[in-house]
Design an enzyme around this catalytic site. Sequence first.
Site, PDB file in Angstrom:
ATOM      1  N   LYS A 248       0.934  -1.201   0.086  1.00 37.79           N
ATOM      2  CA  LYS A 248      -0.006  -0.031  -0.006  1.00 37.79           C
ATOM      3  C   LYS A 248       0.921   1.332  -0.099  1.00 37.79           C
ATOM      4  CE  LYS A 248      -4.147   1.724   2.246  1.00 37.79           C
ATOM      5  NZ  LYS A 248      -5.142   1.403   3.370  1.00 37.79           N
ATOM      6  N   GLU A 326     -19.866  -5.035   9.148  1.00 42.09           N
ATOM      7  CA  GLU A 326     -20.816  -4.338  10.069  1.00 42.09           C
ATOM      8  C   GLU A 326     -21.869  -5.117  10.651  1.00 42.09           C
ATOM      9  OE1 GLU A 326     -18.633  -1.872   7.250  1.00 42.09           O
ATOM     10  OE2 GLU A 326     -19.866  -3.615   7.029  1.00 42.09           O
ATOM     11  N   ARG A 354     -25.423  -1.089   5.977  1.00 42.83           N
ATOM     12  CA  ARG A 354     -25.259  -2.587   5.847  1.00 42.83           C
ATOM     13  C   ARG A 354     -26.035  -3.447   6.940  1.00 42.83           C
ATOM     14  NH1 ARG A 354     -19.586  -3.311   3.294  1.00 42.83           N
ATOM     15  NH2 ARG A 354     -20.666  -4.819   2.059  1.00 42.83           N
TER      16      ARG A 354
END
Length: 589
Positions: A248, A326, A354
Amino acid sequence: MTELEHITCPEDLRRLSPRQLPRLAEQIRELILDTLAGTGGHLGPNLGVVELTIALHRVFESPRDTVLFDTGHQAYAHKILTGRREDFIHGLRRPGGLSGYPSRTESVHDVIENSHASTALSYADGIAKAHAIRGDSDRAVVAVIGDGALTGGMAYEALNNIGAGARPVVVVLNDNGHSYSPTAGSIAAHLRRLRERPPNDPSPTVFDQLGLTYLGPIDGHDIDALESALRKARDAEHPVVVHAVTIKGHGYEPACADAERMHTVGPRGRSGGKPAWTNVFGDELVEIGYRRDDIVAVTAAMPGPTGLSRFAEHFPARCFDVGIAEQHALTSAAGMATAGLHPVVAIYSTFLNRAFDQLLLDVGLHRLPVTLVLDRAGITGPDGPSHHGMWDLTLLATVPGLRVAAPRDATRLRELLWEAVGYEAGPTAVRYPKASVGPDIPAVEQYNGLDLLYRAPQRDVLLVGVGPLTAECLRAAGHLAEFGIAASVVDPRWVLPIPAALVGACLRHRLVVVAEDNSVSGAVAAALRRALTEAGSAVPVLGLGVPHRFLCHGERADLLAEAGLTGAGITHAVRRAQLELVDRQEVSS
């Protein structure tokens, strides 16, 4: 001309020789860095997939072959290579310009919109099924998904079907060890073992067990190796996982050194700051944590952005990062509440969508003391339609027994957070925007839980502000006085369910106006109308909110102004409503 200047479409990319590709990758990274210095955006994720994106577009022929990016916050190189370089430079994340995510209105190469994480595999499964039914056997389906997104339940629901269906779906696993934060859970440990195991180790992977052929690990910054693996996956007649190991922020040392802080950067600089609302919450929760040992915190892969990092530092055994999950976050919190703890679930407002079923039936039905802290509520700005938190009040209003607070300033946030965790008869929620906290707004009078912020000499209009929009209501009250309209301003603090004291205040006025940064469909204004009707009142309620449509990206202040949620906008709406009331009265008389 540079290699990049020759690229107007993926066909141009495929004409380049292998020796030109490393230079192209460097040019794309420089373009991303230069552009984001002015616009802000997702830095680390995009720098990490440059070589991978080049390889994808050289092996697969988009748009005939379908290339899907999960979440989409790593699609900058994809946009640049599919003919949008100039638009990227001049319009990224600006109103009327390019979205920071894939967008179907921009290009045929963008098949799905900016979505939440862990969804691309399900899209891929559906598209592959459609190809099979229609006999399109020469069209590949590729889904690029991060290791962080593999912490989400939908990804496993999709893998379960992809592996069983034996349709030729190519899953490209971009493994950089992060979602926003370091990847949580046992899948991260499994991928680490795969990265470290000896070559040609025959032991099965979790993907093999699910029916997908595993290829890897592949150096995600070696274009030749990537192309070789992707071609092998493309030519297979069954589902394949290509495990690409990336870094990353690759190519920009500050982004590699601090992957979490450099996930997203602000404009005119290469570091992102936290909204002040988040800091106030994070600091106060630490204070609460020291006074109450039953307080625990839960985050879905975002301890830093939601303000829980400080709590985790002080109480590491009482802070849980569950990954991009979630639904699990809410029901796990319900389990902790059942066992006598008081969980504080810190989550972006848009991600609450969600986990609505879990909130409704696992938390709400059981009347459990779980506190939701909803960051980025209302209009959020340049991230666009999937990230505006403009539906939370509508959803929360449907959960029986759930109390919702909307603080107008930092002092009220601290007070309401204490009140929320002190409530044990059911769930609570505290919401606030992605914005700087304004100055404190003192009440001129407090009664029955309501804060009266301005008392007009007459009772013409009552302005009800939700959260920070109370400041705009106060500005509107001043403007309206210039037009001879007396408007008082009240902040309910706890906005749902509608407080009885607010109903009583409304009954004493001729017009009630509610300003809320939520979709105008449902929420506080609608709930207040019902409460007044049940009280036998015909006092009209004008609801001012966010238009009931998917809003594009733009600055929060500009989008609020377009929605009429400023002092001037509220003033205009009230004057128009007053004229309509007068017209109706004249007609009836």
